[in-house]
Design a protein around this motif. Structure first.
Motif, PDB file in Angstrom:
ATOM      1  N   GLU A 144       0.823  -1.202   0.000  1.00  0.00           N
ATOM      2  CA  GLU A 144       0.000   0.000   0.000  1.00  0.00           C
ATOM      3  C   GLU A 144       0.860   1.257   0.000  1.00  0.00           C
ATOM      4  O   GLU A 144       0.660   2.165  -0.814  1.00  0.00           O
ATOM      5  N   GLN A 145       1.817   1.325   0.911  1.00  0.00           N
ATOM      6  CA  GLN A 145       2.678   2.501   0.984  1.00  0.00           C
ATOM      7  C   GLN A 145       3.602   2.586  -0.229  1.00  0.00           C
ATOM      8  O   GLN A 145       3.922   3.677  -0.702  1.00  0.00           O
ATOM      9  N   HIS A 175       2.864  15.548   1.852  1.00  0.00           N
ATOM     10  CA  HIS A 175       4.175  14.943   1.677  1.00  0.00           C
ATOM     11  C   HIS A 175       5.262  15.993   1.467  1.00  0.00           C
ATOM     12  O   HIS A 175       6.428  15.756   1.833  1.00  0.00           O
ATOM     13  N   VAL A 220      11.580   5.071   3.815  1.00  0.00           N
ATOM     14  CA  VAL A 220      10.448   4.424   4.473  1.00  0.00           C
ATOM     15  C   VAL A 220      10.913   3.158   5.182  1.00  0.00           C
ATOM     16  O   VAL A 220      10.547   2.896   6.333  1.00  0.00           O
ATOM     17  N   ASP A 238       7.592   8.534   7.512  1.00  0.00           N
ATOM     18  CA  ASP A 238       6.423   7.800   8.007  1.00  0.00           C
ATOM     19  C   ASP A 238       5.222   8.073   7.105  1.00  0.00           C
ATOM     20  O   ASP A 238       4.698   9.183   7.071  1.00  0.00           O
ATOM     21  N   LEU A 239       4.796   7.051   6.382  1.00  0.00           N
ATOM     22  CA  LEU A 239       3.624   7.177   5.495  1.00  0.00           C
ATOM     23  C   LEU A 239       2.415   6.424   6.049  1.00  0.00           C
ATOM     24  O   LEU A 239       1.482   6.133   5.314  1.00  0.00           O
ATOM     25  N   SER A 240       2.443   6.137   7.334  1.00  0.00           N
ATOM     26  CA  SER A 240       1.384   5.312   7.924  1.00  0.00           C
ATOM     27  C   SER A 240       0.013   5.960   7.843  1.00  0.00           C
ATOM     28  O   SER A 240      -1.011   5.271   7.878  1.00  0.00           O
ATOM     29  N   SER A 273      -0.857   8.018   5.285  1.00  0.00           N
ATOM     30  CA  SER A 273      -1.062   8.511   3.927  1.00  0.00           C
ATOM     31  C   SER A 273      -2.119   7.748   3.147  1.00  0.00           C
ATOM     32  O   SER A 273      -2.690   8.273   2.185  1.00  0.00           O
ATOM     33  N   VAL A 274      -2.375   6.495   3.507  1.00  0.00           N
ATOM     34  CA  VAL A 274      -3.430   5.726   2.839  1.00  0.00           C
ATOM     35  C   VAL A 274      -4.735   5.972   3.575  1.00  0.00           C
ATOM     36  O   VAL A 274      -4.956   5.458   4.672  1.00  0.00           O
TER      37      VAL A 274
END
Length: 347
Positions: free
Chosen positions: A143-144, A182, A306, A312-314, A316-317
């Motif tokens: 996903e990320q 971002h 990442v 940290d893209l936790s 972002s979805v």
């Protein structure tokens, strides 16, 4: 493997997107067939549907932010194996222009954009050039990983390459949705300080503070320039990023720049923007620079950040919708339902 697959296809004559059955493509020399895991819904996808971006082909599969696993290797492909987890680059060099003829394919003058010039990844499978793939680290989710193909790499290119943000520079970001969020995070990674976020939505402003902005302002504030100066101890911004691309956001960002400041326009619209009188522009030495895309190497850099916990893209979805419901995802993004950073499509 079946002979057909489901794909969400843009039809230029009706400006509609239709999920339909199409043949599974065959990878040619130097290409691979990728089974798509996830693909993002981007504002540029909406721009094609809305006619802001002109259609390049009569029918095309949309979606250009994707991750998946290699399902088939085309002739001559080496260094990759079936089952490898990969991120697909969202562009192909034409291999014909002056740059490509010199071997400088990174700076192709006529780059072909995925989901506009050729079929994208709102589909069960997509064909990609092997040279444009990036391997996904084992500890990075699919996903990320999908986000890295544009939603994060385009901001990275804007911050690091076009904006050339230096440690300690004051940065402002107009519009902190999918791209702007971002930009805020990456500006912090490279050492910008302070970082100011501007948005009309209070919930989005609060989220920007949680994700790395030092200040967040309502962009409708009539005293905005004064408040920026107060936050910066009397000076104005070194670099401003407009991730919306409207006349009002670009011109407001320009007013908030200090002498010699740089405005980086990342968001796109059909609106015309004025930089003001040429005398004022020359006197203040402000720069207005457009930004588009990224280099494929940037995706690998971001995957490393990442993987090592530096980015940290936790959050972002925001949501995942099945391919058959891509129209619902499009409308949620269009209406900013739930203030999404990125909505993903899962074939």
């Amino acid at each position: 493997m079946a002979e057909t697959m489901r794909a969400a296809r843009f039809h230029a004559d009706t400006k509609t997107n239709v999920v339909e059955d199409v043949p599974i493509p065959e990878p040619g020399p130097g290409e691979v067939l990728v089974k798509i895991a996830y693909c993002g819904i981007c504002h540029s996808d909406l721009s094609l549907l809305d006619g802001i971006f002109p259609a390049l082909v009569p029918v095309v599969t949309q979606g250009h932010e994707s991750s998946g696993t290699i399902a088939k290797l085309g002739p001559g492909v080496e260094g990759w194996e079936i089952g490898d987890r990969v991120i697909l680059a969202a562009g192909r060099p034409d291999m014909k222009c002056r740059s490509c003829r010199r071997g400088d394919i990174v700076n192709c003058l006529n780059i072909q954009l995925m989901a506009f010039a050729y079929d994208g990844a709102w589909a069960e499978y997509s064909v990609a050039q092997a040279v444009g793939l990036t391997k996904i680290p084992d500890n990075v989710s699919m996903e990320q990983a999908a986000l890295l193909a544009d939603a994060v790499s385009t901001p990275f290119g804007a911050v690091v390459r076009t904006g050339e943000v230096a440690v300690g520079e004051a940065v402002g970001v107009w519009g902190v949705g999918g791209i702007g969020t971002h930009i805020v995070q990456l500006a912090r990674v490279v050492g910008a300080s302070p970082i100011l976020a501007f948005d009309i939505n209070p919930a989005v402003r609060e989220r920007a503070l949680e994700l790395g902005a030092d200040y967040a302002f309502d962009s409708r504030d009539e005293n905005l320039v004064q408040k920026v100066a107060e936050a910066l101890g009397g000076r104005l911004l070194d670099v401003a990023f407009d991730s919306v691309g409207l006349k009002v956001t670009s011109e407001q960002a320009l007013r908030c720049l200090d002498f010699g400041g740089r405005l980086i326009v990342v968001g796109m619209s059909g609106e015309e923007v004025s930089a003001g009188p040429s005398a004022a522009l020359a006197f203040t030495r402000k720069q207005v620079i457009g930004h588009l895309g990224y280099k494929n190497a940037d995706i690998e850099t971001l995957a490393e950040l990442v993987s090592r916990g530096r980015l940290d893209l936790s959050r972002s979805v925001s949501e995942i919708v099945p391919l058959e419901d891509v129209a619902k995802g499009i409308e949620k993004l269009r209406n900013q339902e739930g203030n999404p950073i990125r909505i993903l499509v899962q074939p």
